[in-house]
Design a protein around this motif. Structure first.
Motif, mmCIF file in Angstrom:
data_model
loop_
_atom_site.group_PDB
_atom_site.id
_atom_site.type_symbol
_atom_site.label_atom_id
_atom_site.label_comp_id
_atom_site.label_asym_id
_atom_site.label_seq_id
_atom_site.Cartn_x
_atom_site.Cartn_y
_atom_site.Cartn_z
ATOM 1 N N ASP A 1 6.867 5.731 6.114
ATOM 2 C CA ASP A 1 7.249 6.802 7.040
ATOM 3 C C ASP A 1 6.782 8.177 6.560
ATOM 4 O O ASP A 1 7.136 9.189 7.141
ATOM 5 N N GLN A 2 5.972 8.212 5.511
ATOM 6 C CA GLN A 2 5.475 9.475 4.961
ATOM 7 C C GLN A 2 3.957 9.471 4.911
ATOM 8 O O GLN A 2 3.329 8.416 4.859
ATOM 9 N N ARG A 3 3.386 10.661 4.895
ATOM 10 C CA ARG A 3 1.951 10.793 4.666
ATOM 11 C C ARG A 3 1.712 10.727 3.165
ATOM 12 O O ARG A 3 2.550 11.156 2.382
ATOM 13 N N CYS A 4 0.576 10.234 2.771
ATOM 14 C CA CYS A 4 0.241 10.176 1.343
ATOM 15 C C CYS A 4 0.324 11.560 0.715
ATOM 16 O O CYS A 4 0.745 11.714 -0.430
ATOM 17 N N SER A 5 -0.065 12.587 1.486
ATOM 18 C CA SER A 5 -0.096 13.958 0.975
ATOM 19 C C SER A 5 1.298 14.538 0.739
ATOM 20 O O SER A 5 1.428 15.597 0.135
ATOM 21 N N GLU A 6 2.347 13.853 1.178
ATOM 22 C CA GLU A 6 3.695 14.336 0.898
ATOM 23 C C GLU A 6 4.055 14.141 -0.575
ATOM 24 O O GLU A 6 4.875 14.876 -1.108
ATOM 25 N N CYS A 7 3.446 13.160 -1.209
ATOM 26 C CA CYS A 7 3.693 12.927 -2.635
ATOM 27 C C CYS A 7 2.498 13.334 -3.491
ATOM 28 O O CYS A 7 2.663 13.799 -4.610
ATOM 29 N N HIS A 8 1.303 13.125 -2.961
ATOM 30 C CA HIS A 8 0.085 13.413 -3.706
ATOM 31 C C HIS A 8 -0.523 14.725 -3.233
ATOM 32 O O HIS A 8 -0.905 14.852 -2.072
ATOM 33 N N GLY A 9 -0.618 15.679 -4.145
ATOM 34 C CA GLY A 9 -1.219 16.968 -3.821
ATOM 35 C C GLY A 9 -2.731 16.915 -3.961
ATOM 36 O O GLY A 9 -3.295 15.905 -4.398
ATOM 37 N N LEU A 10 -3.378 18.002 -3.612
ATOM 38 C CA LEU A 10 -4.828 18.054 -3.742
ATOM 39 C C LEU A 10 -5.257 18.021 -5.205
ATOM 40 O O LEU A 10 -6.373 17.637 -5.532
ATOM 41 N N LYS A 11 -4.346 18.427 -6.086
ATOM 42 C CA LYS A 11 -4.578 18.332 -7.528
ATOM 43 C C LYS A 11 -3.520 17.426 -8.121
ATOM 44 O O LYS A 11 -2.372 17.426 -7.684
ATOM 45 N N CYS B 1 0.822 -1.212 0.000
ATOM 46 C CA CYS B 1 0.000 0.000 0.000
ATOM 47 C C CYS B 1 0.859 1.266 0.000
ATOM 48 O O CYS B 1 0.526 2.243 -0.649
ATOM 49 N N HIS B 2 1.953 1.217 0.753
ATOM 50 C CA HIS B 2 2.853 2.369 0.883
ATOM 51 C C HIS B 2 3.921 2.279 -0.212
ATOM 52 O O HIS B 2 5.072 1.936 0.047
ATOM 53 N N HIS B 3 3.529 2.589 -1.416
ATOM 54 C CA HIS B 3 4.384 2.416 -2.588
ATOM 55 C C HIS B 3 5.317 3.603 -2.821
ATOM 56 O O HIS B 3 5.125 4.679 -2.270
ATOM 57 N N VAL B 4 6.311 3.357 -3.653
ATOM 58 C CA VAL B 4 7.247 4.397 -4.091
ATOM 59 C C VAL B 4 7.368 4.287 -5.609
ATOM 60 O O VAL B 4 7.528 3.193 -6.150
ATOM 61 N N TYR B 5 7.259 5.431 -6.278
ATOM 62 C CA TYR B 5 7.407 5.469 -7.729
ATOM 63 C C TYR B 5 8.591 6.352 -8.100
ATOM 64 O O TYR B 5 8.825 7.379 -7.474
ATOM 65 N N GLU B 6 9.326 5.933 -9.106
ATOM 66 C CA GLU B 6 10.394 6.752 -9.688
ATOM 67 C C GLU B 6 10.251 6.676 -11.202
ATOM 68 O O GLU B 6 10.126 5.579 -11.751
ATOM 69 N N ASP B 7 10.265 7.812 -11.845
ATOM 70 C CA ASP B 7 10.115 7.895 -13.302
ATOM 71 C C ASP B 7 8.876 7.150 -13.786
ATOM 72 O O ASP B 7 8.901 6.475 -14.817
ATOM 73 N N GLY B 8 7.793 7.244 -13.011
ATOM 74 C CA GLY B 8 6.534 6.636 -13.402
ATOM 75 C C GLY B 8 6.444 5.143 -13.200
ATOM 76 O O GLY B 8 5.466 4.520 -13.586
ATOM 77 N N LYS B 9 7.465 4.536 -12.592
ATOM 78 C CA LYS B 9 7.458 3.084 -12.381
ATOM 79 C C LYS B 9 7.575 2.779 -10.892
ATOM 80 O O LYS B 9 8.344 3.415 -10.174
ATOM 81 N N ARG B 10 6.819 1.789 -10.468
ATOM 82 C CA ARG B 10 6.844 1.381 -9.064
ATOM 83 C C ARG B 10 8.189 0.739 -8.746
ATOM 84 O O ARG B 10 8.679 -0.098 -9.496
ATOM 85 N N VAL B 11 8.771 1.143 -7.620
ATOM 86 C CA VAL B 11 10.062 0.617 -7.196
ATOM 87 C C VAL B 11 9.818 -0.550 -6.245
ATOM 88 O O VAL B 11 9.240 -0.376 -5.169
ATOM 89 N N ASP B 12 10.242 -1.751 -6.656
ATOM 90 C CA ASP B 12 10.071 -2.937 -5.819
ATOM 91 C C ASP B 12 10.925 -2.841 -4.562
ATOM 92 O O ASP B 12 12.065 -2.393 -4.608
ATOM 93 N N GLY B 13 10.346 -3.262 -3.451
ATOM 94 C CA GLY B 13 11.088 -3.303 -2.192
ATOM 95 C C GLY B 13 11.203 -1.969 -1.472
ATOM 96 O O GLY B 13 11.737 -1.914 -0.372
ATOM 97 N N GLU B 14 10.719 -0.893 -2.071
ATOM 98 C CA GLU B 14 10.767 0.435 -1.432
ATOM 99 C C GLU B 14 9.416 0.733 -0.808
ATOM 100 O O GLU B 14 8.376 0.450 -1.393
ATOM 101 N N SER B 15 9.423 1.326 0.370
ATOM 102 C CA SER B 15 8.194 1.645 1.077
ATOM 103 C C SER B 15 8.178 3.106 1.499
ATOM 104 O O SER B 15 9.211 3.659 1.868
#
Length: 126
Positions: free
Chosen positions: A80-90, A63-77
């Motif tokens: 320790d962050q809120r969803c809103s740290e990466c996802h803005g209101l828009k 559930c706590h995913h990490v993306y780099e260059d539009g691709k999900r990074v395996d094994g990265e979580s």
């Protein structure tokens, strides 16, 4: 002056262990919606540990995913962050807005697994 400092320090040391569990996911009962200034619905009911135990989820990155260059990074979580740290209101580019991210991650998984709530009122309980 030393007495006041000693009392303040004692109170701080005594209070922190009591309130710090409030921030842990183990005690989570609703999804954090603090990023929304005027939420249209109540926060989604979500007992974190109970959900993961029932769903058989052991990997936080599920559930706590990490993306780099539009691709999900395996094994990265991002646990320790809120969803809103990466996802803005828009949304921005290919990154969904916070509300779309919540719905895609949670509701999308429920639809895929054919288990769990998918209707608004099933998660956003008044």
């Amino acid at each position: 002056m030393k007495t006041v400092t000693l009392i303040a320090l004692s109170l701080f040391i005594g209070i922190v262990p009591v309130i710090s569990p409030a921030w842990s996911q183990e005690d989570m009962t609703v999804v954090d919606n603090a990023a929304f200034d005027t939420p249209q619905r109540t926060p989604s009911v979500f007992a974190h540990d109970e959900h993961n135990e029932t769903a058989g989820i052991d990997d936080c990155a599920e559930c706590h995913h990490v993306y780099e260059d539009g691709k999900r990074v395996d094994g990265e979580s991002s646990e320790d962050q809120r969803c809103s740290e990466c996802h803005g209101l828009k949304g921005s580019g290919g990154q969904p807005s916070l509300i779309r991210a919540f719905h895609a991650n949670c509701k999308g998984c429920h639809q895929e697994q054919k288990k769990g709530p998918i209707l608004c009122g099933e998660c956003h309980i008044k």
